[in-house]
Design an enzyme around this catalytic site. Structure first.
Site, PDB file in Angstrom:
ATOM      1  N   SER A 120       0.833  -1.199   0.000  1.00  0.00           N
ATOM      2  CA  SER A 120       0.000   0.000   0.000  1.00  0.00           C
ATOM      3  C   SER A 120       0.864   1.244   0.000  1.00  0.00           C
ATOM      4  O   SER A 120       0.365   2.342  -0.177  1.00  0.00           O
ATOM      5  CB  SER A 120      -0.919  -0.002   1.222  1.00  0.00           C
ATOM      6  OG  SER A 120      -0.160  -0.088   2.407  1.00  0.00           O
ATOM      7  N   HIS A 131      -3.530  -3.960  -5.208  1.00  0.00           N
ATOM      8  CA  HIS A 131      -3.735  -3.422  -3.860  1.00  0.00           C
ATOM      9  C   HIS A 131      -5.173  -3.642  -3.415  1.00  0.00           C
ATOM     10  O   HIS A 131      -6.097  -3.002  -3.916  1.00  0.00           O
ATOM     11  CB  HIS A 131      -3.371  -1.923  -3.842  1.00  0.00           C
ATOM     12  CG  HIS A 131      -3.504  -1.319  -2.485  1.00  0.00           C
ATOM     13  ND1 HIS A 131      -3.949  -0.044  -2.269  1.00  0.00           N
ATOM     14  CD2 HIS A 131      -3.256  -1.841  -1.254  1.00  0.00           C
ATOM     15  CE1 HIS A 131      -3.978   0.188  -0.964  1.00  0.00           C
ATOM     16  NE2 HIS A 131      -3.559  -0.879  -0.334  1.00  0.00           N
ATOM     17  N   ASN A 157      -5.049   5.512  -1.015  1.00  0.00           N
ATOM     18  CA  ASN A 157      -4.280   5.857   0.177  1.00  0.00           C
ATOM     19  C   ASN A 157      -3.825   7.312   0.152  1.00  0.00           C
ATOM     20  O   ASN A 157      -3.689   7.949   1.187  1.00  0.00           O
ATOM     21  CB  ASN A 157      -3.080   4.925   0.351  1.00  0.00           C
ATOM     22  CG  ASN A 157      -3.443   3.744   1.234  1.00  0.00           C
ATOM     23  OD1 ASN A 157      -4.438   3.785   1.952  1.00  0.00           O
ATOM     24  ND2 ASN A 157      -2.649   2.695   1.175  1.00  0.00           N
TER      25      ASN A 157
HETATM   26  N1  CAA Z   1     -16.146 -12.849   3.765  1.00  0.00           N
HETATM   27  C1  CAA Z   1     -17.304 -12.619   3.098  1.00  0.00           C
HETATM   28  N2  CAA Z   1     -18.225 -11.755   3.523  1.00  0.00           N
HETATM   29  C2  CAA Z   1     -18.008 -11.125   4.686  1.00  0.00           C
HETATM   30  C3  CAA Z   1     -16.843 -11.320   5.435  1.00  0.00           C
HETATM   31  C4  CAA Z   1     -15.892 -12.221   4.937  1.00  0.00           C
HETATM   32  N3  CAA Z   1     -14.760 -12.471   5.572  1.00  0.00           N
HETATM   33  N4  CAA Z   1     -16.906 -10.516   6.524  1.00  0.00           N
HETATM   34  C5  CAA Z   1     -18.037  -9.834   6.461  1.00  0.00           C
HETATM   35  N5  CAA Z   1     -18.720 -10.228   5.357  1.00  0.00           N
HETATM   36  C6  CAA Z   1     -19.994  -9.733   4.916  1.00  0.00           C
HETATM   37  C7  CAA Z   1     -21.038  -9.882   6.008  1.00  0.00           C
HETATM   38  O1  CAA Z   1     -21.611 -11.166   6.023  1.00  0.00           O
HETATM   39  C8  CAA Z   1     -22.046  -8.861   5.558  1.00  0.00           C
HETATM   40  O2  CAA Z   1     -22.771  -9.373   4.453  1.00  0.00           O
HETATM   41  P1  CAA Z   1     -24.285  -8.958   4.174  1.00  0.00           P
HETATM   42  O3  CAA Z   1     -24.261  -7.507   3.791  1.00  0.00           O
HETATM   43  O4  CAA Z   1     -24.692  -9.877   3.080  1.00  0.00           O
HETATM   44  O5  CAA Z   1     -25.008  -9.181   5.470  1.00  0.00           O
HETATM   45  C9  CAA Z   1     -21.158  -7.719   5.059  1.00  0.00           C
HETATM   46  O6  CAA Z   1     -19.913  -8.336   4.684  1.00  0.00           O
HETATM   47  C10 CAA Z   1     -20.881  -6.660   6.091  1.00  0.00           C
HETATM   48  O7  CAA Z   1     -20.295  -7.277   7.259  1.00  0.00           O
HETATM   49  P2  CAA Z   1     -20.829  -7.072   8.756  1.00  0.00           P
HETATM   50  O8  CAA Z   1     -22.324  -6.998   8.782  1.00  0.00           O
HETATM   51  O9  CAA Z   1     -20.161  -8.060   9.618  1.00  0.00           O
HETATM   52  O10 CAA Z   1     -20.213  -5.724   9.237  1.00  0.00           O
HETATM   53  P3  CAA Z   1     -20.608  -4.235   8.959  1.00  0.00           P
HETATM   54  O11 CAA Z   1     -21.892  -4.070   8.265  1.00  0.00           O
HETATM   55  O12 CAA Z   1     -20.367  -3.581  10.243  1.00  0.00           O
HETATM   56  O13 CAA Z   1     -19.463  -3.794   7.921  1.00  0.00           O
HETATM   57  C11 CAA Z   1     -17.285  -3.268   7.161  1.00  0.00           C
HETATM   58  C12 CAA Z   1     -18.109  -4.017   8.211  1.00  0.00           C
HETATM   59  C13 CAA Z   1     -17.516  -3.894   5.804  1.00  0.00           C
HETATM   60  C14 CAA Z   1     -15.832  -3.438   7.576  1.00  0.00           C
HETATM   61  C15 CAA Z   1     -17.744  -1.763   7.158  1.00  0.00           C
HETATM   62  O14 CAA Z   1     -17.672  -1.230   8.426  1.00  0.00           O
HETATM   63  C16 CAA Z   1     -16.895  -0.937   6.228  1.00  0.00           C
HETATM   64  O15 CAA Z   1     -17.103  -0.909   5.038  1.00  0.00           O
HETATM   65  N6  CAA Z   1     -15.905  -0.201   6.802  1.00  0.00           N
HETATM   66  C17 CAA Z   1     -14.925   0.525   6.019  1.00  0.00           C
HETATM   67  C18 CAA Z   1     -13.756  -0.407   5.765  1.00  0.00           C
HETATM   68  C19 CAA Z   1     -12.663   0.245   4.947  1.00  0.00           C
HETATM   69  O16 CAA Z   1     -12.692   1.428   4.670  1.00  0.00           O
HETATM   70  N7  CAA Z   1     -11.663  -0.552   4.567  1.00  0.00           N
HETATM   71  C20 CAA Z   1     -10.510  -0.041   3.833  1.00  0.00           C
HETATM   72  C21 CAA Z   1      -9.421   0.313   4.781  1.00  0.00           C
HETATM   73  S1  CAA Z   1      -8.019   1.034   3.979  1.00  0.00           S
HETATM   74  C22 CAA Z   1      -7.146  -0.258   3.388  1.00  0.00           C
HETATM   75  O17 CAA Z   1      -7.412  -1.400   3.630  1.00  0.00           O
HETATM   76  C23 CAA Z   1      -6.012   0.097   2.485  1.00  0.00           C
HETATM   77  C24 CAA Z   1      -4.663  -0.040   3.024  1.00  0.00           C
HETATM   78  O18 CAA Z   1      -3.736   0.031   2.253  1.00  0.00           O
HETATM   79  C25 CAA Z   1      -4.389  -0.183   4.426  1.00  0.00           C
END
Ligand code: CAA
Length: 373
Positions: free
Chosen positions: A117, A138, A188
């Protein structure tokens, strides 16, 4: 079907393994740590059991998915792979040495990908015998859920390598957006103010809970501090430092002491059990939530404008990448248009006037911002 290799079975590597296994590929997965290797299928099973319990994933599909992932005892098992993705620590020497090792044991046509990243894909490619075979892929955390994958093309990447990485990743259900090998790629870089302005507000005495709650009230899925806790303060610090160094320490990429302290004191977020907020969640939105939202959204738009100005990405691609990569409710330009041009520009002027001298340059208005919002 093509065989996919994954090296590094932390949260990202395991999530990436799941993505390709779900698409029907055989995945050969390796981690240098025996304990991490041995726990990986159990960790994957536990993360998916709630979906089985809620009826979203048939138990037989979970069994098939796990069957498609072969945990390899050593790297040589990756020899027959068509695409090998590394997701090990964000350390140039570690990734370079690993990629060299993988290159030496795979076929000349095997495509290698780095999930970095923060590092230059071109600089990693430079260390290889077949630099044209390396691309950046990424993923975003959690990899199985977030729809975006940035496909990073360094100058010497071959069209064949890019095409194979794009096709297999697109077929696995991801939206692949191509981007230049520039610091922070699209997401990022453009997300820096989301964390940076939150850290500036924290330094000014606001609580992490208030700041996160304000952004949740604006439709963001996670506030800045919960997001740092999800990804890891160490990863966030590496990305910020990488950008700061690449941008000659421009104050837009200022490395806030609060973030450095989190890392030096081991409060990395979910993975260490304690972060800025984790295990707590944000409280109610503060009375001035709208002011916090305007401040963060003004700086997000300004940063995105600098990337457009540098020729790094088109405005629509930036908006789309931010929606898909971070689940933002709207991209930076879309967000700024909701406030209106005058509000955004006067907010940046206000912030520059009030900021300490060392930070005032963070708010200098990019020349093309007025035309983009
Ligand atoms: N595999 C498949 N599906 C999954 C899963 C997995 N491991 N984990 C969760 N899911 C599914 C859940 O079953 C759920 O599905 P449905 O919509 O069909 O019910 C869905 O994903 C959402 O999960 P949750 O209900 O458990 O959780 P939530 O609604 O609170 O969402 C989240 C969690 C998706 C993390 C949400 O909070 C979100 O989008 N947050 C932002 C995350 C983000 O910005 N990530 C990027 C970070 S930056 C980065 O990564 C870059 C870097 O270089 C560091």
């Amino acid at each position: 079907m093509e065989r996919i290799g994954i090296v590094g079975l932390g949260a990202m590597g395991l999530g990436i393994a799941q993505v390709y296994a779900q698409a029907g590929h055989t995945v050969v997965a390796f981690d240098a740590s025996t304990a991490v290797r041995e726990s990986s299928l159990d960790r994957l099973r536990s993360s998916l059991e709630p979906r089985v319990a809620s009826g979203k994933l048939p138990a037989e599909e979970l069994a098939l998915l796990l069957d498609r992932i072969a945990i390899a005892p050593d790297l040589s098992a990756l020899a027959p792979c068509d695409l090998v993705i590394e997701a090990v620590i964000e350390d140039f020497a570690a990734k370079r040495d690993l990629l060299r090792e993988i290159e030496a044991m795979t076929a000349p046509k095997t495509v290698l990908a780095t999930n970095t990243s923060a590092l230059s894909v071109g600089a990693l490619a430079h260390a290889l015998t077949r630099p044209e075979n390396l691309v950046g892929l990424h993923f975003f955390n959690p990899a199985p859920v977030m729809r975006l994958v940035e496909l990073v093309a360094h100058k010497g990447a071959s069209p064949e390598a890019l095409s194979l990485a794009r096709t297999l990743t697109g077929r696995a259900g991801k939206e692949v957006i191509a981007c230049a090998d520039s610091p922070g790629f699209i997401v990022n870089r453009c997300a820096r103010p989301y964390y940076g302005e939150a850290l500036a507000l924290l330094e000014e005495g606001r609580s992490a809970s208030d700041i996160d709650a304000a952004m949740l009230a604006a439709g963001y899925r996670m506030g800045p501090f919960s997001l740092i806790d999800l990804v890891g303060a160490d990863i966030n610090l590496a990305a910020t430092r990488g950008l700061s160094a690449a941008m000659t320490n421009h104050p837009r990429y200022h490395v806030f002491k609060a973030l450095e302290d989190q890392v030096s004191e081991g409060r990395l977020g979910r993975k260490s059990g304690k972060g800025f907020l984790f295990p707590a969640t944000p409280g109610p939105a503060p009375a001035d939530a709208a002011a916090i939202q305007l401040r963060i959204e003004a700086t997000l738009a300004n940063e995105a404008a600098t990337l457009v100005e540098a020729g790094g990405a088109a405005p629509d691609d930036i908006d789309r990448a931010m929606r898909l990569g971070l689940n933002f409710p709207r991209g930076p330009f879309e967000g700024a248009r909701r406030h209106g041009r005058e509000s955004i520009l006067s907010e940046l002027v206000r912030l520059a006037r009030l900021a300490p001298a060392r930070l005032a340059g963070r708010y200098a208005i990019c020349d093309n911002l007025p035309d983009l919002i």
